[in-house]
Design an enzyme around this catalytic site. Structure first.
Site, short mmCIF file in Angstrom:
data_model
loop_
_atom_site.label_atom_id
_atom_site.label_comp_id
_atom_site.label_asym_id
_atom_site.label_seq_id
_atom_site.Cartn_x
_atom_site.Cartn_y
_atom_site.Cartn_z
CG ASP A 156 -0.30 -0.04 2.53
OD1 ASP A 156 0.73 0.63 2.69
OD2 ASP A 156 -0.82 -0.74 3.44
CE LYS B 129 -8.27 0.17 0.60
NZ LYS B 129 -7.15 -0.79 0.69
#
Length: 483
Positions: free
Chosen positions: A249, A271
């Protein structure tokens, strides 16, 4: 990268050494170990080199260097005591596009010699690019102490068995897993104890049963920590070094990613609050698919996977699909970033508890218990709260927290770019407005200790502080530390 690390095959290749003294002798000793055909351009040789010439181990040209000497050689080393001659050798070699090294003259080298740890056929080279030779030597000494003398035997035995393993195990993944198991198991222990015959028997037995023991794909949920690669756990490092594919991530730092096995596939599934987003459902489905393909998957998450990392949701998906999984905890940002900022989460004079909350919740999540969060004598740490700093400050004050409560916003925690801006709850929104993400909000009297305890990066030099005095900390003098 100032120099490209490369190992050259010198076996049977002609190498010219200019000079006949002790410096030349040291380089020639290394060249002979590599099997090079050494030619020496010098009018006189010292005793050591004279002996080598008498034994026909080197070819002594018995004359001063001439330009013609470089035409038929693979590389050149200038090791004479005459600097002008050495530089002439360099310029002639450069004009012929021949690799050349002038000993102890980095500006006149197209390649340099590293410090070497020799466990033939295993060789490890350490270089400071010529900037700090003593540092390179110290690193070599440490590595020498760490690496067992049996490492070379282990590599030689493995080399003899490569074809047999390749014939038995058809896929690259199967072979890699097989060797990882051997190098971390009984085979390695036997070689270390110089029981090489038993080690080969162990290898044969392991190979015979390897296909039956293949467990297929799996997923390891690994916490990467807050950013500093030095905070990655040993278990986490082992997992990313053995992975076939790594799903990472946006909070995983470049330093951590550089430790991933070089041949592993890397897939970004991150994200960001203001940008790219991979739906969680897509990440879950990808983990399942990759594991069912028989691949060893690492789901690499910033911080700790079970602290606001949705790790529990991902494992529920794996359990539902009967995918084998494991979890490697990581240092969460609230622990790592505050430590690097010199802000203790608890302190018996100021905070008897610490509360971690997230500023990014599900739409249908229950209301936040602001009354609980607004209690004094506790440290409140808010993840992903920078965009809602004004609302957070307003609600906490509405529920009784003093506007003078010390507050901090830590951005890029534990990384070289870490910034810690301190102030009070009253100006929290101002602090957060200019803080780059990822940012962590810390609220509580312990923030007042930052000025005394900051030790890392720019904040350790007294920068980035909003001038505030905290009455609660008035008893701590410059030379005093609280218990």
């Amino acid at each position: 990268m100032n120099y490209f690390p490369i190992f050259a095959n010198l076996a049977g290749r002609p190498v010219l050494v200019v000079g006949g003294g002790a410096v030349a002798a040291r380089k020639i000793s290394l060249l002979l170990k590599a099997g090079a055909e050494v030619r020496v351009a010098a009018k006189h040789l010292n005793a050591e080199l004279s002996a080598l010439a008498a034994e026909n181990k080197i070819l002594w040209l018995a004359e001063e260097f001439r330009a013609e000497h470089i035409r038929t050689v693979f590389l050149i080393i200038a090791a004479s005591s005459d600097q002008a001659l050495n530089r002439r050798v360099f310029h002639l070699a450069e004009s012929c596009q021949k690799p050349v090294n002038v000993v102890d003259d980095r500006d006149h080298c197209s390649f340099i010699f590293p410090s070497v740890i020799d466990r033939n056929p295993v060789q490890i080279a350490v270089s400071s690019s010529g900037s700090a030779p003593v540092l390179a030597r110290l690193l070599r000494e440490r590595l020498e102490a760490l690496l067992p003398p049996s490492l070379g035997d282990m590599a030689e035995i493995s080399g003899r068995w490569r074809d047999a393993v390749k014939g038995k195990l058809k896929s690259v993944t199967e072979r890699r897993r097989f060797w990882e198991k051997q190098f971390n198991g009984r085979f390695a222990a036997l070689v270390k104890n110089r029981q090489n015959t038993l080690a080969e028997r162990e290898l044969a037995g392991q190979l015979e049963q390897s296909r039956q023991n293949d467990q297929g794909g799996s997923v390891s949920l690994v916490g990467a920590g807050p950013g500093d690669a030095g905070l990655l756990t040993l278990k986490g490092l082992q997992e990313i070094q053995q992975a076939d594919v790594v799903l990472y991530d946006a909070l995983v730092s470049d330093g951590i990613l550089s430790l991933v096995r070089r041949d592993a596939e890397r897939i970004f599934v991150g994200k960001r609050a203001r940008g790219e987003r991979t739906p969680q459902e897509d990440t879950n489905a990808l983990m399942v698919r990759l594991a069912r393909e028989g691949r060893r998957v690492v789901r690499l998450k910033g911080g700790d996977p079970f602290v606001f990392g949705r790790g529990g949701e991902e494992l529920e998906t794996l359990a539902r699909h009967q995918i084998p999984f494991s979890v490697v905890p990581g240092i969460t940002a609230a622990v790592g970033a505050t430590a690097y900022a010199g802000i203790p989460l608890t302190h018996r004079d100021y905070a008897q508890s610490a509360v971690f909350v997230t500023g990014h919740r599900k739409a249908d999540a229950p209301d936040i218990e602001w009354q609980t969060l607004a209690r004094s004598r506790q440290t409140l740490v808010i993840y992903m709260g920078a965009l809602k700093a004004a609302l957070i400050a307003e609600r906490l004050q509405q529920h009784g927290r003093s506007p003078d409560t010390p507050a901090a916003v830590i951005s890029q925690g534990t990384l070289p770019a870490q910034k810690t801006a301190t102030g009070t709850l009253a100006n929290l929104a101002e602090l957060a407005e200019t803080a780059p993400n990822p940012a962590l909000i810390v609220i509580g009297e312990v923030v007042g200790l930052h000025e005394k305890l900051a030790w890392f990066g720019e904040n350790g030099e007294g920068e980035n502080r909003v001038g505030q005095t905290y009455p609660a900390l008035g008893g701590l003098n410059a030379g005093q530390r609280a218990a």
